[in-house]
Design a protein around this motif. Sequence first.
Motif, short mmCIF file in Angstrom:
data_model
loop_
_atom_site.label_atom_id
_atom_site.label_comp_id
_atom_site.label_asym_id
_atom_site.label_seq_id
_atom_site.Cartn_x
_atom_site.Cartn_y
_atom_site.Cartn_z
N ASN A 138 40.76 -46.64 -37.84
CA ASN A 138 39.62 -47.47 -37.46
C ASN A 138 39.12 -47.07 -36.08
N ALA A 139 37.93 -47.60 -35.78
CA ALA A 139 37.39 -47.48 -34.42
C ALA A 139 37.71 -48.77 -33.71
N ALA A 140 37.99 -48.69 -32.43
CA ALA A 140 38.37 -49.91 -31.72
C ALA A 140 37.87 -49.90 -30.28
N GLY A 141 37.60 -51.09 -29.79
CA GLY A 141 37.37 -51.27 -28.37
C GLY A 141 38.73 -51.33 -27.70
N CYS A 142 38.78 -51.03 -26.43
CA CYS A 142 40.08 -50.94 -25.76
C CYS A 142 40.10 -51.75 -24.48
N THR A 157 29.64 -59.33 -33.93
CA THR A 157 29.36 -59.08 -32.51
C THR A 157 30.53 -58.30 -31.91
N PHE A 158 30.22 -57.38 -31.01
CA PHE A 158 31.25 -56.86 -30.13
C PHE A 158 31.64 -58.00 -29.19
N GLU A 159 32.68 -57.80 -28.37
CA GLU A 159 33.19 -58.89 -27.55
C GLU A 159 32.33 -59.13 -26.31
N THR A 160 32.30 -60.36 -25.88
CA THR A 160 31.76 -60.64 -24.55
C THR A 160 32.81 -60.18 -23.54
N GLU A 196 35.71 -62.40 -23.62
CA GLU A 196 36.58 -62.25 -24.81
C GLU A 196 37.52 -61.06 -24.66
N TYR A 197 36.99 -59.95 -24.14
CA TYR A 197 37.87 -58.79 -23.91
C TYR A 197 39.03 -59.19 -22.98
N VAL A 198 38.71 -59.95 -21.93
CA VAL A 198 39.75 -60.38 -20.98
C VAL A 198 40.76 -61.27 -21.70
N VAL A 257 40.81 -53.69 -29.97
CA VAL A 257 40.21 -54.73 -30.82
C VAL A 257 39.23 -54.09 -31.79
N GLY A 258 39.25 -54.58 -33.03
CA GLY A 258 38.33 -54.05 -34.03
C GLY A 258 38.13 -55.04 -35.17
N MET A 259 37.24 -54.65 -36.09
CA MET A 259 36.79 -55.59 -37.13
C MET A 259 37.32 -55.26 -38.53
N THR A 315 36.83 -46.18 -28.99
CA THR A 315 35.42 -45.74 -28.97
C THR A 315 34.63 -46.39 -27.83
N ASP A 316 35.20 -47.42 -27.22
CA ASP A 316 34.50 -48.09 -26.11
C ASP A 316 35.52 -48.91 -25.34
N LEU A 317 35.17 -49.23 -24.12
CA LEU A 317 36.13 -49.90 -23.24
C LEU A 317 35.70 -51.32 -22.93
N1 HPA Z 1 35.12 -54.57 -30.59
C1 HPA Z 1 35.27 -54.83 -31.89
N2 HPA Z 1 35.19 -53.89 -32.81
C2 HPA Z 1 34.99 -52.63 -32.43
C3 HPA Z 1 34.83 -52.31 -31.08
C4 HPA Z 1 34.89 -53.34 -30.10
O1 HPA Z 1 34.74 -53.12 -28.89
N3 HPA Z 1 34.64 -50.97 -31.02
C5 HPA Z 1 34.67 -50.50 -32.29
N4 HPA Z 1 34.89 -51.51 -33.14
#
Ligand code: HPA
Length: 269
Positions: free
Chosen positions: A110-114, A188-191, A194-196, A206-208, A231-233
């Motif tokens: 998967n792709a995930a925020g970090c 939605t991506f996180e606010t 929410e990331y904190v 974090v991912g969906m 894929t994003d921070l």
């Molecule tokens: N948050 C949730 N899902 C995601 C993200 C994220 O930042 N990046 C890729 N999938």
Amino acid sequence: MLQKIHETAQWLKEKMTTHPETAIILGTGLGQLATEITDTYIFEYKDIPNFPLSTVEGHSGKLIFGKLGGKDIMAMQGRFHFYEGYSMKEVTFPIRVMYELGIKTLFVSNAAGCMNPDFHVGDLVIIKDHINMFPEHPLRGQNIPTGPRFPDMHETYDPALISAAKMIAEEKGILLREGVYMGVQGPTFETPAEYVMYRRMGADCVGMSTVPEVIVAHHCGIRVFGISIVTDLGIEGQAIEVSHEEVQIAANKAQPLMTEIMREMIKRA
Ligand code: HPA
């Protein structure tokens, strides 16, 4: 539900000419692996009885059967996300069918925020554990007797497969991180807040996706191995805007390394 699973599995079994014990969900970063499958025979989701239909126009989704790394495998090209409107039963239906077909090991990506400040965009992160934040549980409802009503969730991500991945990464000089994946519903991506919060709760990424399928696979006794591509921070104090396009670009860049690890894992599984 059970009857539908049996029906679909039976339909496939009558047409299958191989007996795969390994399945792959070709999530973000694993699309390329599909092109390496040989001796393929393919079923479009729209032709498989009871299979959920893909909501993305022009992409029906496919079950690909064939050989990879000398092994019979089956691969899902196209997965079902909760945010698309599918029920949890639909999201995890293919996993139930995999079990009926004799699948013993499942590979997911998967792709995930970090949120871990030591990680970078493009890093590959072995999923060592997860936190389930989906608003509906995939095992809610009558228990399907592949596993107990109240399943244990230790070692959901198979420790032997994790060790194997680390060995492969070392041999090939690939940097592999290890972390906890938080599964959320999206879209939605996180606010930033929410990331904190997710970081403080103990997650690295974090991912969906992934968590529903993994829970059901574990309930079926299927061994699971998963990797996230960062894929994003969403790191505290430096969270920046994220778009679907950026996620895709980062995932595509990391794809060759992901493919290399997974190809080797499948060979040795
Ligand atoms: N948050 C949730 N899902 C995601 C993200 C994220 O930042 N990046 C890729 N999938």
